[in-house]
Scaffold this motif. Structure first.
Motif, PDB file in Angstrom:
ATOM      1  N   LEU A   1       0.866  -1.191   0.000  1.00 21.04           N
ATOM      2  CA  LEU A   1       0.000   0.000   0.000  1.00 21.04           C
ATOM      3  C   LEU A   1       0.891   1.225   0.000  1.00 21.04           C
ATOM      4  O   LEU A   1       1.682   1.454   0.932  1.00 21.04           O
ATOM      5  CB  LEU A   1      -0.899   0.006   1.236  1.00 21.04           C
ATOM      6  N   ASP A   2       0.788   2.014  -1.069  1.00 24.62           N
ATOM      7  CA  ASP A   2       1.606   3.223  -1.148  1.00 24.62           C
ATOM      8  C   ASP A   2       1.182   4.023  -2.377  1.00 24.62           C
ATOM      9  O   ASP A   2       0.251   3.620  -3.083  1.00 24.62           O
ATOM     10  CB  ASP A   2       3.094   2.843  -1.244  1.00 24.62           C
ATOM     11  N   THR A   3       1.905   5.086  -2.656  1.00 25.42           N
ATOM     12  CA  THR A   3       1.633   5.808  -3.895  1.00 25.42           C
ATOM     13  C   THR A   3       2.124   4.957  -5.054  1.00 25.42           C
ATOM     14  O   THR A   3       2.989   4.081  -4.882  1.00 25.42           O
ATOM     15  CB  THR A   3       2.361   7.170  -3.930  1.00 25.42           C
ATOM     16  N   VAL A   4       1.619   5.237  -6.243  1.00 28.41           N
ATOM     17  CA  VAL A   4       1.983   4.434  -7.415  1.00 28.41           C
ATOM     18  C   VAL A   4       3.498   4.483  -7.635  1.00 28.41           C
ATOM     19  O   VAL A   4       4.142   3.452  -7.851  1.00 28.41           O
ATOM     20  CB  VAL A   4       1.215   4.939  -8.655  1.00 28.41           C
ATOM     21  N   GLU A   5       4.065   5.670  -7.538  1.00 26.22           N
ATOM     22  CA  GLU A   5       5.508   5.822  -7.793  1.00 26.22           C
ATOM     23  C   GLU A   5       6.332   5.042  -6.778  1.00 26.22           C
ATOM     24  O   GLU A   5       7.280   4.345  -7.145  1.00 26.22           O
ATOM     25  CB  GLU A   5       5.906   7.316  -7.752  1.00 26.22           C
ATOM     26  N   ASN A   6       5.959   5.172  -5.512  1.00 24.42           N
ATOM     27  CA  ASN A   6       6.717   4.451  -4.475  1.00 24.42           C
ATOM     28  C   ASN A   6       6.642   2.946  -4.671  1.00 24.42           C
ATOM     29  O   ASN A   6       7.617   2.229  -4.481  1.00 24.42           O
ATOM     30  CB  ASN A   6       6.190   4.803  -3.083  1.00 24.42           C
ATOM     31  N   ILE A   7       5.466   2.482  -5.056  1.00 24.64           N
ATOM     32  CA  ILE A   7       5.312   1.028  -5.263  1.00 24.64           C
ATOM     33  C   ILE A   7       6.180   0.583  -6.428  1.00 24.64           C
ATOM     34  O   ILE A   7       6.880  -0.436  -6.356  1.00 24.64           O
ATOM     35  CB  ILE A   7       3.837   0.672  -5.508  1.00 24.64           C
TER      36      ILE A   7
END
Lengths: 308, 389
Positions: free
Chosen positions: A213-219
């Protein structure tokens, strides 16, 4: 946080559809809820909106806990189910007004809101037509509008773009984008591209468990920095090439028959790879450099694709 | 008020599903006209087959006695007050041919007059013998018409023989009608049951209105709006009550159109009809609670429909098994269906001028059953379709 899910579990017989799931959704964000078929997305959505009782755990909306028979805040949510759920023998306008009035919105205001939404979703011309006479795509759009007419604070969209034609997909995507900041949207899909374009944060589940679970970029950055570099060779030569590149500082991996590498410096690495292919007489079938996507993340986490 | 909003919605949907609505409204009137065509024109006529083999006999005074033919004439003469003959008489080619006609129900009764019918009678008249002439009657006792025809035929035969032999019957039977001012024909007796048929049809429309929401998944939208089971079912019940009352009124008008006249109070009749409608809606709640789709309703749902139709004695009279006795009134097994009590109440009101005081047991039973079925239906429906699972 507008919505908090805490240790939510649900089993059907021996199958654990949702297994100790916990996450929070921020007010006004578009929250992508992703996973393959059977991951437990719809079950979780049903528990979050009060249509299904959990075996364990809790869901709270603005601090109010879900309770048996409903939830204090249930009238603040809108749900667009995966399947088309409309009243076929009512016109578009009638059912929107009806739904609005079921939420105690006065008739005039419900009609005005219904008119606005029908306009936005390209159904204004069909407002006085019976829902059963609409095309499948139009019925899907009406299905979404029905979740919006009472101006909910939280909107659950369960696979909203399934069955939509490309034009309608764009229309729905633009509308959902326009809601950002004004309405909390929880969007389930297995269309990674749509999820990436729309979601502020993404939650990926599989087998009822939270994977990430995170922002798209972080994932995406969990896979490493840079772009995705993919080489396809004839037959089983991918395995052979992987063995040849073992000494390389870069971390290659084999996905099916495709050799993959995430790298910032594909331009430098590419000649080395091509040299190895040439020297060992391997047959290159395809070579591409692309951006990483959420599908890649899912594959790296589970070893299989979202659609498998 | 959300009940009214939902009532309006379901009413509009019912109007648009006009084929179902028309069938519901036309079902009762259709059967009224059908039954009128069969039974309603005047009083019933019974098909009598008479095989007269009587050879006749010469009396001592020289007159010729043709008792078989004379008896045949007596049967032919018997008529209702409107002048219509009670019997339609025909002669079969033989006894087996006559029996075949009985089995096919082409005839109600077969009478065989033997060759020595007049001869035996002559000897009795001339006091040569105490033996009486024999008349053979054949018929299917499962056929109610056979029993009625036999009763009439016997009466005529006894009367004829007693007059001929100058003997007096040892019993004087005085028959008194219990109906109001008018005499009732078969059709009049069918009307109460036909009126109940119109109400029974509501079972389908009510159950369909409920199941449709489950089948299409729209019930989840209603649940999310926090529409309560009570609001949901109340709105549907009010709507179906309107439809049922309209069907009842149309069926009654059809009966009036073909000449039926009520002996009793119309407001009381419609009040009982409305109560019966609610009781059928209550049963439809149970049906809807047990089913999940319109397809199931059209297949499995036919069973309770026929239960109501047959065991309310809407189609035919049934043996009565006493369930229990309350004061002077017997409640039968069939009375577990409120429509059975409705048929009785309608019959009393329309044909026998009964007032509310005469209907205490029927109305009491209907109210009790309606409450029980409604409570059970609401509980079951909520448990199966409107509860967080």
């Amino acid at each position: 946080m507008i919505l908090e899910v805490s240790h939510l579990s649900k089993a059907y017989g021996d199958v654990r559809a949702v297994d100790d799931l916990s996450f929070s959704v921020r007010s006004g964000e578009i929250f992508g809820f992703l996973g393959p078929n059977g991951a437990g997305k719809t079950t979780t959505i049903k528990m979050m909106c009060g249509l299904l009782r959990s075996d364990q755990g809790s869901v709270t909306i603005k601090g109010s806990a879900l309770h048996e028979g409903g939830w204090k805040g249930s009238r603040r949510i809108g749900v667009c189910p995966q399947h088309i759920v409309i009243w076929e023998m009512m016109t578009c306008m009638e059912q929107l007004e009806f739904m609005g009035r079921m939420y105690d919105i006065e008739a005039k205001r419900a009609r005005r809101k219904a008119g606005e939404l029908l306009e936005v979703f390209g159904l204004a011309q069909k407002k006085n037509k019976l829902a059963r006479t609409l095309s499948g795509g139009m019925q899907r759009r009406l299905n979404i509008v029905l979740a919006l007419v009472h101006e909910p604070e939280i909107l659950f969209l369960d696979e909203p773009q399934a069955g939509l034609d490309p034009q309608s997909r764009v229309l729905v995507r633009d509308y959902v984008k326009s809601l950002a900041g004004t309405m909390t949207v929880i969007l389930t899909t297995h269309d990674m591209e749509e999820a990436e374009k729309l979601s502020d944060r993404v939650c990926i589940i599989d087998g009822g468990k939270l994977l990430v679970l995170d922002t798209v970029e972080n994932i995406k950055n969990q896979l490493g920095q840079g772009d995705f570099f993919e080489i396809e060779l004839a037959g089983n030569q991918g395995r052979e090439l992987l063995a040849l590149l073992q000494g390389s500082p870069e971390r290659f991996r084999l996905q099916g028959q495709t050799l993959q590498l995430v790298s910032h410096d594909a331009v430098t690495i590419l000649p080395q790879v091509l040299q190895a292919i040439k020297e060992h007489g391997l047959h290159l079938e395809n070579l591409r450099i692309r951006k990483k996507n959420l599908e890649d993340v899912f594959i790296s986490l589970t070893g299989r694709g979202l659609r498998q | 008020m959300r009940i009214l909003v939902y009532l309006r919605k379901t009413f509009v949907e019912n109007l648009r599903e006009w084929k179902i609505l028309i069938i519901t409204l036309a079902f009762g009137p259709f059967f009224v006209y059908m039954m009128y065509a069969y039974f309603g024109t005047t009083t019933p006529s019974y098909n009598l087959l008479v095989l007269n083999r009587d050879r006749g006999a010469d009396l001592a005074d020289g007159r010729r006695l043709q008792a078989g033919g004379a008896l045949l004439s007596e049967w032919a003469k018997i008529a209702y007050p409107d002048g219509k003959a009670v019997f339609a008489i025909a002669a079969p080619a033989s006894l087996p041919a006559g029996e075949k006609a009985l089995k096919n129900r082409d005839a109600d009764l077969l009478l065989f007059i033997p060759e020595d019918f007049s001869e035996v009678l002559k000897n009795f008249l001339e006091k040569k013998s105490l033996r009486l002439p024999r008349l053979t009657r054949s018929g299917d006792h499962g056929n109610a018409r056979c029993l009625v025809a036999g009763s009439f035929a016997d009466y005529v035969a006894f009367t004829y023989i007693s007059q001929l032999t100058a003997t007096t019957l040892p019993l004087d039977i005085d028959f008194r009608k219990i109906s109001a001012a008018r005499s009732l024909n078969d059709f009049d007796l069918y009307v109460p049951a036909l009126l109940v048929l119109a109400i029974i049809m509501v079972l389908f429309t009510a159950a369909a209105s409920i199941i449709k929401e489950v089948d299409k998944g729209t019930i989840s939208r209603l649940m999310l709006s926090r529409l309560s089971t009570f609001e949901f079912l109340s709105a549907i019940s009010i709507n179906q009550l309107l439809i049922g009352s309209a069907a009842l009124a149309l069926t009654f008008l059809a009966a009036v159109h073909v000449g039926y006249r009520s002996a009793g109070s119309l407001p009381l009749f419609f009040a009982v009809g409305a109560l019966s409608c609610v009781s059928v809606i209550a049963i439809s709640l149970i049906v809807a609670a047990l089913l999940k789709s319109i397809f199931e309703l059209l297949t499995v749902g036919v069973f309770p429909f026929f239960l109501l139709m047959f065991f309310s004695e809407s189609m035919m009279p049934l043996p009565r098994w006493v369930l229990f006795r309350l004061s002077t009134h017997n409640y039968y097994v069939n009375d577990l269906l409120p429509t059975s009590l409705t048929v009785k109440a309608f019959n009393k009101i329309l044909n026998f001028q009964a007032g509310p005081g005469d209907l205490v047991f029927e109305l009491g039973g209907m109210v009790f059953l309606t409450l029980v079925y409604f409570a059970f239906g609401v509980w079951l429906f909520r448990r199966r379709h409107m509860r967080i699972h």
